[in-house]
Design a protein around this motif. Structure first.
Motif, mmCIF file in Angstrom:
data_model
loop_
_atom_site.group_PDB
_atom_site.id
_atom_site.type_symbol
_atom_site.label_atom_id
_atom_site.label_comp_id
_atom_site.label_asym_id
_atom_site.label_seq_id
_atom_site.Cartn_x
_atom_site.Cartn_y
_atom_site.Cartn_z
ATOM 1 N N UNK A 230 -31.244 -27.005 32.466
ATOM 2 C CA UNK A 230 -32.010 -28.196 32.110
ATOM 3 C C UNK A 230 -33.021 -27.905 30.999
ATOM 4 N N UNK A 231 -33.653 -26.739 31.064
ATOM 5 C CA UNK A 231 -34.627 -26.369 30.038
ATOM 6 C C UNK A 231 -33.951 -26.224 28.681
ATOM 7 N N UNK A 232 -32.849 -25.491 28.637
ATOM 8 C CA UNK A 232 -32.143 -25.284 27.375
ATOM 9 C C UNK A 232 -31.583 -26.611 26.859
ATOM 10 N N UNK A 233 -31.108 -27.471 27.759
ATOM 11 C CA UNK A 233 -30.596 -28.780 27.334
ATOM 12 C C UNK A 233 -31.706 -29.631 26.731
ATOM 13 N N UNK A 234 -32.895 -29.574 27.299
ATOM 14 C CA UNK A 234 -34.025 -30.330 26.760
ATOM 15 C C UNK A 234 -34.389 -29.840 25.360
ATOM 16 N N UNK B 255 -32.306 -33.968 17.727
ATOM 17 C CA UNK B 255 -32.973 -35.195 17.279
ATOM 18 C C UNK B 255 -33.867 -34.931 16.070
ATOM 19 N N UNK B 256 -34.455 -33.748 15.984
ATOM 20 C CA UNK B 256 -35.376 -33.460 14.885
ATOM 21 C C UNK B 256 -34.671 -32.928 13.638
ATOM 22 N N UNK B 257 -33.360 -32.765 13.679
ATOM 23 C CA UNK B 257 -32.624 -32.303 12.501
ATOM 24 C C UNK B 257 -32.604 -33.393 11.435
ATOM 25 N N UNK C 200 -24.893 -36.728 12.776
ATOM 26 C CA UNK C 200 -24.404 -35.834 13.824
ATOM 27 C C UNK C 200 -24.220 -36.572 15.151
ATOM 28 N N UNK C 201 -25.137 -37.488 15.456
ATOM 29 C CA UNK C 201 -25.024 -38.261 16.692
ATOM 30 C C UNK C 201 -23.795 -39.157 16.651
ATOM 31 N N UNK C 202 -23.548 -39.767 15.505
ATOM 32 C CA UNK C 202 -22.343 -40.597 15.360
ATOM 33 C C UNK C 202 -21.093 -39.743 15.529
ATOM 34 N N UNK C 203 -21.090 -38.556 14.943
ATOM 35 C CA UNK C 203 -19.938 -37.666 15.075
ATOM 36 C C UNK C 203 -19.756 -37.207 16.521
ATOM 37 N N UNK C 204 -20.866 -36.933 17.195
ATOM 38 C CA UNK C 204 -20.797 -36.515 18.603
ATOM 39 C C UNK C 204 -20.218 -37.618 19.469
ATOM 40 N N UNK C 205 -20.651 -38.840 19.227
ATOM 41 C CA UNK C 205 -20.159 -39.958 20.030
ATOM 42 C C UNK C 205 -18.687 -40.248 19.776
ATOM 43 N N UNK C 206 -18.183 -39.894 18.581
ATOM 44 C CA UNK C 206 -16.769 -40.106 18.271
ATOM 45 C C UNK C 206 -15.873 -39.059 18.922
ATOM 46 N N UNK C 207 -16.416 -37.876 19.204
ATOM 47 C CA UNK C 207 -15.588 -36.831 19.811
ATOM 48 C C UNK C 207 -15.306 -37.166 21.271
ATOM 49 N N UNK D 289 -30.893 -45.294 20.178
ATOM 50 C CA UNK D 289 -31.487 -45.159 18.847
ATOM 51 C C UNK D 289 -32.299 -43.875 18.806
ATOM 52 N N UNK D 290 -32.138 -43.147 17.719
ATOM 53 C CA UNK D 290 -32.913 -41.922 17.554
ATOM 54 C C UNK D 290 -34.369 -42.264 17.289
ATOM 55 N N UNK D 291 -35.283 -41.484 17.821
ATOM 56 C CA UNK D 291 -36.698 -41.735 17.518
ATOM 57 C C UNK D 291 -36.955 -41.445 16.040
ATOM 58 N N UNK D 292 -37.896 -42.181 15.465
ATOM 59 C CA UNK D 292 -38.203 -41.992 14.048
ATOM 60 C C UNK D 292 -38.956 -40.687 13.848
ATOM 61 N N UNK D 293 -38.628 -40.030 12.743
ATOM 62 C CA UNK D 293 -39.282 -38.766 12.407
ATOM 63 C C UNK D 293 -40.595 -39.070 11.694
#
Length: 145
Positions: free
Chosen positions: A66-70, A77-79, A85-92, A132-136
């Motif tokens: 859980x720690x490593x996943x967090x 998210x901060x990349x 990347x999130x769109x690509x992840x959701x397509x896989x 939705x990704x949080x805004x940077x």
């Protein structure tokens, strides 16, 4: 006419007159002890030392995952290219998501050589659930020197 005694004594009369033998006491105690242990281990939540050690080991393993996943989710998210990347992840497909996360390098922590089992799956589940990704925030960090 004289009063006659009842043919069979009442329950209370039999109880007050009952005198169990030592053998009966011994086997009653053995039976009650065995019943107490069965009920305690089966329904009361009692555990042996070995079972408790296994439970503690599993809890520690799950906490690490859980720690490593967090941390993985935070890195993802901060990349800079998090949206793509999130769109690509959701397509896989779901069975390829773990490899996607591992290959992206978001699971790597400083000082860790091996991947933590289960962390990639938890990270992928959390990321796929994000709408939705949080805004940077692009605040510049300055130091006075």
């Amino acid at each position: 006419m004289p009063e006659t005694e009842p043919l069979s004594p009442s329950w209370s009369q039999r109880w007050s007159g009952y005198r169990p033998s030592k053998t009966m006491w011994f086997w009653s105690l053995v039976g009650i002890s065995a019943l107490t242990m069965v009920v305690g281990f089966a329904f009361g939540g009692w555990t042996t030392g070995g079972t408790a050690a296994l439970m503690a080991e599993k809890a520690a393993r799950d906490a690490r995952s859980e720690l490593v996943a967090t941390v993985c989710v935070e890195k993802f998210v901060s990349a800079d290219n998090a949206s793509e990347q999130l769109a690509a992840l959701k397509k896989t497909s779901s069975w390829e998501r773990n490899r996607f996360i591992e290959n992206g390098g978001w699971l790597k922590l400083t000082g860790m050589d091996k991947a933590v089992p289960g962390a990639a799956e938890l990270c992928a589940k959390e990321l796929v659930a994000i709408e939705n990704l949080p805004e940077q925030s692009a605040e510049a960090v300055t130091t006075d020197g």
